[in-house]
Design a protein around this motif. Structure first.
Motif, mmCIF file in Angstrom:
data_model
loop_
_atom_site.group_PDB
_atom_site.id
_atom_site.type_symbol
_atom_site.label_atom_id
_atom_site.label_comp_id
_atom_site.label_asym_id
_atom_site.label_seq_id
_atom_site.Cartn_x
_atom_site.Cartn_y
_atom_site.Cartn_z
ATOM 1 N N PRO A 74 -21.316 -19.117 -5.200
ATOM 2 C CA PRO A 74 -21.963 -18.039 -4.438
ATOM 3 C C PRO A 74 -21.270 -17.788 -3.102
ATOM 4 C CG PRO A 74 -23.613 -19.476 -5.420
ATOM 5 C CD PRO A 74 -22.283 -20.123 -5.680
ATOM 6 N N GLU A 75 -21.003 -16.496 -2.822
ATOM 7 C CA GLU A 75 -20.411 -16.037 -1.572
ATOM 8 C C GLU A 75 -18.988 -16.556 -1.365
ATOM 9 O OE1 GLU A 75 -23.063 -16.980 1.596
ATOM 10 O OE2 GLU A 75 -24.735 -15.836 0.762
ATOM 11 N N ARG A 76 -18.298 -16.953 -2.452
ATOM 12 C CA ARG A 76 -16.907 -17.411 -2.338
ATOM 13 C C ARG A 76 -16.041 -16.684 -3.373
ATOM 14 N NH1 ARG A 76 -17.564 -24.012 -1.801
ATOM 15 N NH2 ARG A 76 -19.130 -23.998 -0.125
ATOM 16 N N PHE A 77 -16.265 -15.393 -3.504
ATOM 17 C CA PHE A 77 -15.541 -14.604 -4.497
ATOM 18 C C PHE A 77 -14.033 -14.636 -4.243
ATOM 19 C CE2 PHE A 77 -13.761 -10.701 -6.250
ATOM 20 C CZ PHE A 77 -14.349 -10.648 -7.517
ATOM 21 N N ASN A 78 -13.637 -14.618 -2.980
ATOM 22 C CA ASN A 78 -12.211 -14.550 -2.640
ATOM 23 C C ASN A 78 -11.527 -15.916 -2.641
ATOM 24 O OD1 ASN A 78 -12.230 -11.727 -2.309
ATOM 25 N ND2 ASN A 78 -13.024 -11.941 -0.213
ATOM 26 N N THR A 79 -12.278 -16.966 -2.689
ATOM 27 C CA THR A 79 -11.699 -18.325 -2.821
ATOM 28 C C THR A 79 -12.334 -18.970 -4.047
ATOM 29 O OG1 THR A 79 -13.376 -19.161 -1.289
ATOM 30 C CG2 THR A 79 -11.191 -18.651 -0.386
ATOM 31 N N PRO A 80 -11.944 -18.574 -5.235
ATOM 32 C CA PRO A 80 -12.624 -18.983 -6.464
ATOM 33 C C PRO A 80 -12.337 -20.436 -6.853
ATOM 34 C CG PRO A 80 -10.687 -17.676 -6.993
ATOM 35 C CD PRO A 80 -10.816 -17.652 -5.504
ATOM 36 N N VAL A 81 -13.161 -20.917 -7.765
ATOM 37 C CA VAL A 81 -12.936 -22.218 -8.389
ATOM 38 C C VAL A 81 -11.702 -22.127 -9.279
ATOM 39 C CG1 VAL A 81 -13.897 -23.932 -9.989
ATOM 40 C CG2 VAL A 81 -15.378 -22.822 -8.296
ATOM 41 N N LEU A 82 -11.582 -20.993 -10.003
ATOM 42 C CA LEU A 82 -10.426 -20.734 -10.863
ATOM 43 C C LEU A 82 -10.224 -19.223 -10.958
ATOM 44 C CD1 LEU A 82 -9.347 -22.429 -14.111
ATOM 45 C CD2 LEU A 82 -9.766 -19.964 -14.163
ATOM 46 N N PHE A 83 -8.954 -18.791 -10.910
ATOM 47 C CA PHE A 83 -8.639 -17.365 -10.977
ATOM 48 C C PHE A 83 -7.496 -17.153 -11.972
ATOM 49 C CE2 PHE A 83 -6.647 -13.513 -8.708
ATOM 50 C CZ PHE A 83 -7.415 -12.631 -9.460
ATOM 51 N N GLY A 87 -2.112 -13.083 -17.311
ATOM 52 C CA GLY A 87 -1.733 -14.062 -18.309
ATOM 53 C C GLY A 87 -1.537 -15.480 -17.812
ATOM 54 N N LYS A 88 -1.921 -15.778 -16.556
ATOM 55 C CA LYS A 88 -1.769 -17.140 -16.051
ATOM 56 C C LYS A 88 -2.776 -17.414 -14.930
ATOM 57 C CE LYS A 88 1.829 -15.943 -12.699
ATOM 58 N NZ LYS A 88 3.215 -16.232 -12.230
ATOM 59 N N ILE A 89 -2.985 -18.703 -14.677
ATOM 60 C CA ILE A 89 -3.891 -19.122 -13.606
ATOM 61 C C ILE A 89 -3.162 -18.991 -12.282
ATOM 62 C CG2 ILE A 89 -5.168 -21.067 -12.635
ATOM 63 C CD1 ILE A 89 -5.683 -22.032 -15.467
ATOM 64 N N GLN A 90 -3.787 -18.324 -11.323
ATOM 65 C CA GLN A 90 -3.177 -18.049 -10.028
ATOM 66 C C GLN A 90 -3.402 -19.213 -9.049
ATOM 67 O OE1 GLN A 90 -1.351 -15.167 -9.660
ATOM 68 N NE2 GLN A 90 -1.809 -14.888 -11.836
ATOM 69 N N GLU A 91 -2.574 -19.210 -7.972
ATOM 70 C CA GLU A 91 -2.652 -20.263 -6.968
ATOM 71 C C GLU A 91 -3.861 -20.106 -6.053
ATOM 72 O OE1 GLU A 91 -0.850 -23.027 -6.428
ATOM 73 O OE2 GLU A 91 0.141 -22.621 -8.337
ATOM 74 N N VAL A 92 -4.424 -18.904 -5.975
ATOM 75 C CA VAL A 92 -5.582 -18.669 -5.112
ATOM 76 C C VAL A 92 -6.755 -19.499 -5.654
ATOM 77 C CG1 VAL A 92 -7.183 -16.963 -4.189
ATOM 78 C CG2 VAL A 92 -4.785 -16.350 -4.584
ATOM 79 N N GLN A 93 -7.230 -20.447 -4.847
ATOM 80 C CA GLN A 93 -8.230 -21.375 -5.357
ATOM 81 C C GLN A 93 -8.892 -22.142 -4.217
ATOM 82 O OE1 GLN A 93 -6.673 -24.638 -7.745
ATOM 83 N NE2 GLN A 93 -8.390 -24.442 -9.175
ATOM 84 N N GLU A 94 -10.163 -22.467 -4.399
ATOM 85 C CA GLU A 94 -10.852 -23.331 -3.449
ATOM 86 C C GLU A 94 -10.233 -24.727 -3.535
ATOM 87 O OE1 GLU A 94 -15.455 -24.474 -2.273
ATOM 88 O OE2 GLU A 94 -15.021 -22.915 -3.754
ATOM 89 N N GLU A 95 -9.879 -25.304 -2.392
ATOM 90 C CA GLU A 95 -9.070 -26.517 -2.357
ATOM 91 C C GLU A 95 -9.734 -27.695 -3.076
ATOM 92 O OE1 GLU A 95 -5.720 -28.525 -1.906
ATOM 93 O OE2 GLU A 95 -6.023 -26.434 -1.281
ATOM 94 N N GLU A 96 -11.038 -27.834 -2.975
ATOM 95 C CA GLU A 96 -11.709 -28.990 -3.570
ATOM 96 C C GLU A 96 -11.685 -28.957 -5.102
ATOM 97 O OE1 GLU A 96 -16.264 -28.710 -3.515
ATOM 98 O OE2 GLU A 96 -15.651 -27.443 -1.821
ATOM 99 N N TYR A 97 -11.284 -27.821 -5.702
ATOM 100 C CA TYR A 97 -11.216 -27.737 -7.164
ATOM 101 C C TYR A 97 -9.777 -27.721 -7.683
ATOM 102 C CZ TYR A 97 -16.186 -26.869 -7.100
ATOM 103 O OH TYR A 97 -17.538 -27.007 -6.927
ATOM 104 N N ARG A 98 -8.835 -27.888 -6.763
ATOM 105 C CA ARG A 98 -7.444 -27.916 -7.185
ATOM 106 C C ARG A 98 -7.186 -29.157 -8.041
ATOM 107 N NH1 ARG A 98 -3.735 -24.660 -5.492
ATOM 108 N NH2 ARG A 98 -4.997 -24.047 -3.684
#
Length: 498
Positions: A74-83, A87-98
């Motif tokens: 919730p309220e973290r659309f721009n820092t997702p758990v996974l994006f 065709g591939k998973i992007q680097e943009v990600q919440e750090e604790e789920y890396r």
């Protein structure tokens, strides 16, 4: 005036028609896509440290490989758990789920993205992972659904500590930590009879998990074993048990002595002396020091250290009697250094044997870190406590500094010893399957571990890390008078007790 009203009415009508047309186009476009995101009803449950999959899929089934997939809190659309995009998973990600999140199949029958399966896998779960996750999918259409994840933590096996109150009752405490949410507590006897808990208290640690402490009063005439059951979500549980009969007060020294004298026909002098002195050493009496001195004199054996069983950097004296931690040893974390164990060179396969270990030197404080016991011959170093179990052939008492004194038995026995022992006596009764520990300075019995020995056993030592003084094996005491005179004197004293 009438023409003005007429023109305004026509304009209003045109606007309404345009809005209706746009709305109709939106409805047609939405109805044409016919795709929605679906998730399982209810909540998903995961356990701390393990892996969980949050199912999410597109209906009707379609290939999601070219779509944008976003899992976010919730309220973290721009820092997702996974994006996932292009065709591939992007680097943009919440750090604790890396390195902890990935796309996964919701079942073995799923073909993943080709079937529109966009499920999320989370590894190494933490308490902070609990809560709502959004599954969002977009292309020429978009939709999202919320998934709620509940996190639980199954705590450690309860440790039971009995404390005799009188001749008929024992107070048993039960402790465990690492639970989430708070576990329920239930006490039972070996007859599967429920016992009432005197009190149950919970406390929360810095990591967010709960510790539980409970106790109950047990009648020795109504139970042999007592069980403490901690239950999580009415399904998962941990159970600890203790034999309370082992803490039943024995008959008086006088009664024990009379019984021994009635049945001493098959004993020689030294056997009778041993049996009588063992009784007296457990109970305070006027002859305790003298009796224990002669009993242990008969049983004391010479123990030396086996260099072959030790790490090369352990500091062992030339006489093989004293050992210290390595000079440049680097402790790993705050755990006890079990890998510093060293065995005695002597092997036992029967009989009774006694030795003493000094834990103080000159004016230094008594050692805070040490391990003393026995092990099946051939068992040597282990860096992991899980390998030093009774079932693996290890039996010992450990002093772990501020963490206190404990055994490696199941369940673990935790002792509160004050003052800290300066000299520990070890009595191995191989045939009876007993390993006893004594505080020699205080003339006090500490505990007895009951087991069954199989094969040769050897003494076991560990000097720990962080103390100024060494762990020293004490040689046999010098007798002050002949054993024959001592035996005769003690037998005469025992007759006066009857």
């Amino acid at each position: 005036m009438s023409e003005d009203f007429s023109s305004r009415g026509q304009s209003s009508c045109v606007c309404k028609m345009l809005l209706l047309a746009v709305f109709s186009l939106i409805l047609v476009e939405a109805s044409d896509s016919k795709h929605v995101v679906e998730v399982l009803p209810g909540q998903i449950v995961g356990r701390v440290g393990l892996t969980v999959t949050l199912p999410c899929w597109i209906s009707p089934q379609t290939d999601a490989g070219t779509l944008e997939i976003r899992w976010y809190r919730p309220e973290r659309f721009n820092t997702p758990v996974l994006f996932y995009q292009e065709g591939k998973i992007q680097e943009v990600q919440e750090e604790e789920y890396r390195n902890r999140s990935s796309l996964s199949r919701r079942s073995a029958l799923s073909n993943g993205l080709k079937d529109g399966d966009v499920s999320l896998r989370l590894d190494n779960l933490t308490l902070q992972d609990g809560g709502v996750f959004y599954c969002y999918v977009s292309g020429d259409w978009y939709d999202s659904q919320a998934v709620t994840l509940n996190i639980s933590a199954l705590g450690r096996t309860p440790v039971l500590s009995p404390q005799p109150l009188n001749d008929t009752h024992v107070n048993v405490s039960c402790r465990s930590s690492g639970w989430f949410p708070e576990p329920s507590v239930m006490w039972m006897s070996d007859r599967r009879r429920l016992l009432s808990a005197g009190r149950v208290s919970h406390s929360r640690g810095a990591d967010g998990t709960f510790s539980v402490h409970s106790w109950t009063l047990v009648s020795l005439s109504e139970a042999s074993q007592v069980f403490c059951l901690l239950t999580l979500n009415s399904v998962e549980e941990r159970e600890g048990a203790v034999d309370v009969q082992a803490f039943r007060p024995s008959p008086s020294v006088h009664d024990e002595t009379i019984e021994l004298l009635r049945n001493n026909a098959g004993m020689n002098g030294s056997q009778l002396l041993y049996s009588m002195c063992l009784i007296v050493c457990v109970y305070k009496s006027q002859v305790i020091e003298k009796c224990c001195e002669f009993m242990f004199m008969f049983l004391t054996v010479v123990i030396t250290l086996d260099r072959e069983s030790a790490r090369p950097d352990l500091r062992i004296t030339q006489d093989l009697k004293r050992v210290r931690d390595p000079k440049d040893y680097q402790r790993r974390g705050d755990g006890f250094p079990y890998e510093l164990c060293v065995c005695g060179a002597e092997t036992f396969t029967s009989g009774r044997h006694y030795w003493e270990v000094e834990l103080v030197y000159n004016n230094l404080d008594p050692k805070s870190f040490w391990l003393i016991g026995v092990a099946v011959k051939g068992n040597y170093q282990s860096a992991d406590k899980t390998g030093l179990t009774a079932s693996a052939g290890f039996w010992f008492l450990c002093s772990d500094g501020p963490k206190g004194f404990y055994t490696n038995t199941e369940p673990t026995i935790i002792l509160s010893l004050s003052p800290r022992p300066q000299c520990v006596g070890v009595l191995l009764d191989y045939d009876s399957g007993q390993l006893s520990f004594y505080d020699v300075t205080e003339s006090k019995h500490l505990l007895t571990i009951s087991t069954r020995f199989s094969g040769p056993v050897v003494p076991l030592f560990n000097p720990g890390v962080g103390d100024e003084c060494s762990l020293t094996i004490v040689g046999p005491p010098e007798p002050k008078e002949s054993p024959e005179e001592s035996t005769q004197t003690l037998l005469q004293n025992s007759q006066n007790l009857v």
